[in-house]
Design a protein around this motif. Sequence first.
Motif, PDB file in Angstrom:
ATOM      1  N   THR A 100       0.812  -1.217   0.000  1.00 34.23           N
ATOM      2  CA  THR A 100       0.000   0.000   0.000  1.00 34.23           C
ATOM      3  C   THR A 100       0.840   1.260   0.000  1.00 34.23           C
ATOM      4  O   THR A 100       0.368   2.321  -0.411  1.00 34.23           O
ATOM      5  N   TRP A 109      -3.220  10.229  -2.991  1.00 34.69           N
ATOM      6  CA  TRP A 109      -3.184   9.537  -1.700  1.00 34.69           C
ATOM      7  C   TRP A 109      -2.545  10.392  -0.606  1.00 34.69           C
ATOM      8  O   TRP A 109      -2.966  10.349   0.537  1.00 34.69           O
ATOM      9  N   SER A 110      -1.556  11.173  -0.924  1.00 39.22           N
ATOM     10  CA  SER A 110      -0.876  11.950   0.115  1.00 39.22           C
ATOM     11  C   SER A 110      -1.590  13.271   0.382  1.00 39.22           C
ATOM     12  O   SER A 110      -1.903  13.599   1.523  1.00 39.22           O
ATOM     13  N   ARG A 163     -10.182   9.466   1.839  1.00 38.54           N
ATOM     14  CA  ARG A 163      -9.344   8.311   2.174  1.00 38.54           C
ATOM     15  C   ARG A 163      -8.883   8.413   3.613  1.00 38.54           C
ATOM     16  O   ARG A 163      -8.735   9.499   4.154  1.00 38.54           O
ATOM     17  N   ASN A 201      -5.755   7.148   5.451  1.00 40.58           N
ATOM     18  CA  ASN A 201      -4.449   6.528   5.229  1.00 40.58           C
ATOM     19  C   ASN A 201      -4.129   5.480   6.301  1.00 40.58           C
ATOM     20  O   ASN A 201      -3.527   4.448   6.007  1.00 40.58           O
ATOM     21  N   ASN A 229      -5.834   2.435   5.376  1.00 38.60           N
ATOM     22  CA  ASN A 229      -5.595   2.024   3.986  1.00 38.60           C
ATOM     23  C   ASN A 229      -6.905   1.807   3.234  1.00 38.60           C
ATOM     24  O   ASN A 229      -7.053   0.849   2.468  1.00 38.60           O
TER      25      ASN A 229
END
Length: 126
Positions: A28, A53-54, A72, A74, A77
């Motif tokens: 991931t 994602w970041s 999302r 993190n 995941n």
Amino acid sequence: QVQLVESGGGLVQAGGSLRLSCTTSGRTFSIYAMGWFRQAPGKEREFVAAITWSGGDTYYADSVKGRFAFSRDNAKNTAYLQMNSLSPDDTAVYYCAARSNRVLFRLWNSEVYDYWGQGTQVTVSA
């Protein structure tokens, strides 16, 4: 390798809401962006939404802008697609996808994604 598993699909009446989840596993740390696509019977797969994602930057198809929200977590995941004000036109199999290349471009294009889930059915009744 990255594995993706979608959940949260189902049958809902027009005007209702659903929240789809996409749980990731495997490598991931190599995910730089994720996307949601959908495919209705007899139609081509189409872009729904994407997220980096970041930074959490989001992008939406015009057809869902203002109704859908991509987020999302993190730590878990997991990515989520909150879908509100659903209409029968939203009926489709929804797929999540992940991109493992740090160069982020054309996230609306299914070809830039490296991993795909199996899909979850969303049916909106009139």
